[in-house]
Design a protein around this motif. Structure first.
Motif, PDB file in Angstrom:
ATOM      1  N   PRO A 187      13.235   4.208  -8.411  1.00 28.66           N
ATOM      2  CA  PRO A 187      11.840   3.854  -8.110  1.00 28.66           C
ATOM      3  C   PRO A 187      11.347   2.734  -9.036  1.00 28.66           C
ATOM      4  N   VAL A 188      10.486   1.866  -8.502  1.00 31.19           N
ATOM      5  CA  VAL A 188      10.038   0.694  -9.256  1.00 31.19           C
ATOM      6  C   VAL A 188       9.191   1.044 -10.468  1.00 31.19           C
ATOM      7  N   VAL A 229      19.401   9.233 -11.864  1.00 25.12           N
ATOM      8  CA  VAL A 229      19.739   8.054 -12.686  1.00 25.12           C
ATOM      9  C   VAL A 229      18.508   7.276 -13.129  1.00 25.12           C
ATOM     10  N   ALA A 230      17.304   7.844 -12.910  1.00 25.07           N
ATOM     11  CA  ALA A 230      16.077   7.187 -13.352  1.00 25.07           C
ATOM     12  C   ALA A 230      15.489   7.970 -14.515  1.00 25.07           C
ATOM     13  N   ARG A 231      14.761   7.234 -15.380  1.00 22.79           N
ATOM     14  CA  ARG A 231      14.043   7.915 -16.458  1.00 22.79           C
ATOM     15  C   ARG A 231      12.659   7.304 -16.575  1.00 22.79           C
ATOM     16  N   GLY A 241       0.800  -1.216   0.000  1.00 22.08           N
ATOM     17  CA  GLY A 241       0.000   0.000   0.000  1.00 22.08           C
ATOM     18  C   GLY A 241       0.834   1.268   0.000  1.00 22.08           C
ATOM     19  N   VAL A 242       1.934   1.251  -0.749  1.00 23.85           N
ATOM     20  CA  VAL A 242       2.873   2.370  -0.783  1.00 23.85           C
ATOM     21  C   VAL A 242       2.969   2.899  -2.211  1.00 23.85           C
ATOM     22  N   GLU A 243       3.146   4.211  -2.361  1.00 21.82           N
ATOM     23  CA  GLU A 243       3.302   4.794  -3.689  1.00 21.82           C
ATOM     24  C   GLU A 243       4.544   4.196  -4.348  1.00 21.82           C
ATOM     25  N   PRO A 244       4.465   3.824  -5.642  1.00 17.83           N
ATOM     26  CA  PRO A 244       5.612   3.213  -6.319  1.00 17.83           C
ATOM     27  C   PRO A 244       6.872   4.079  -6.302  1.00 17.83           C
ATOM     28  N   GLN A 245       6.717   5.397  -6.206  1.00 20.08           N
ATOM     29  CA  GLN A 245       7.897   6.270  -6.182  1.00 20.08           C
ATOM     30  C   GLN A 245       8.739   6.068  -4.927  1.00 20.08           C
TER      31      GLN A 245
END
Length: 165
Positions: free
Chosen positions: A73-74, A163-165, A49-53
């Motif tokens: 982030p996933v 480092v995320a896109r 129940g957590v935001e994916p970010q």
């Protein structure tokens, strides 16, 4: 957040042991992992129940012949060029899964950035710093650890960069 190790009946992992040794507060969140889930990270976010970010995945890449860890982030992807630049390299590609498992001591889908067998240069996506706490793999599928992003950096010796896109 209380400082604690893994809950009774779930056993510790090298990640929980490393955090406990370092005196870093964390909360273990075990859950029933579905091996058929198409994305282990998104599954964890949904089940917990957590935001994916706020749920971060740990990816091992080969940058100019050396293994490097990227934590993003996933719901996003690792930007290999940005990761290479963040560690002073030129070229990056995803590492061979067997090499990632040998180096980390964890299985793919359960690789934690914390408590790896062989500490590797680690870069956490800067977006993690916007949250009070984040979740990372606890060292096996079905176990996430919640901790402050600054504590994640401290526990892994990581730097923070986009480092995320």
């Amino acid at each position: 957040m209380a400082k604690r190790s893994a809950p009774a009946g779930h056993g510790g992992t090298p990640a929980t042991a490393a955090l406990t040794r370092a005196g870093i507060a964390f909360t273990a969140h075990p859950y029933d992992h579905d091996p058929a889930a198409p994305s282990y990270g998104l599954e964890a976010a949904e089940v917990l129940g957590v935001e994916p970010q706020r749920v971060l995945k740990t990816l091992v890449a080969d940058v100019d012949g050396r293994l490097v860890v990227g934590v993003v982030p996933v719901d996003r992807q690792l930007d290999l060029k940005a990761l290479a630049a963040a560690v002073g390299g030129k070229r990056a590609a995803m590492a061979d899964p067997a090499a990632a498992e040998r180096s980390s001591g964890y299985v793919v889908g359960g690789i934690s950035p914390v408590g790896q067998r062989k500490p590797l240069p680690t870069v956490v996506d800067a977006s993690a710093l916007a949250h009070e706490t984040v979740y990372v793999s606890g060292g096996r599928r079905g176990l996430d650890l919640e901790l402050a992003p600054q504590d994640l950096l401290r526990a892994t010796g990581a730097s923070a960069a986009a480092v995320a896109r």
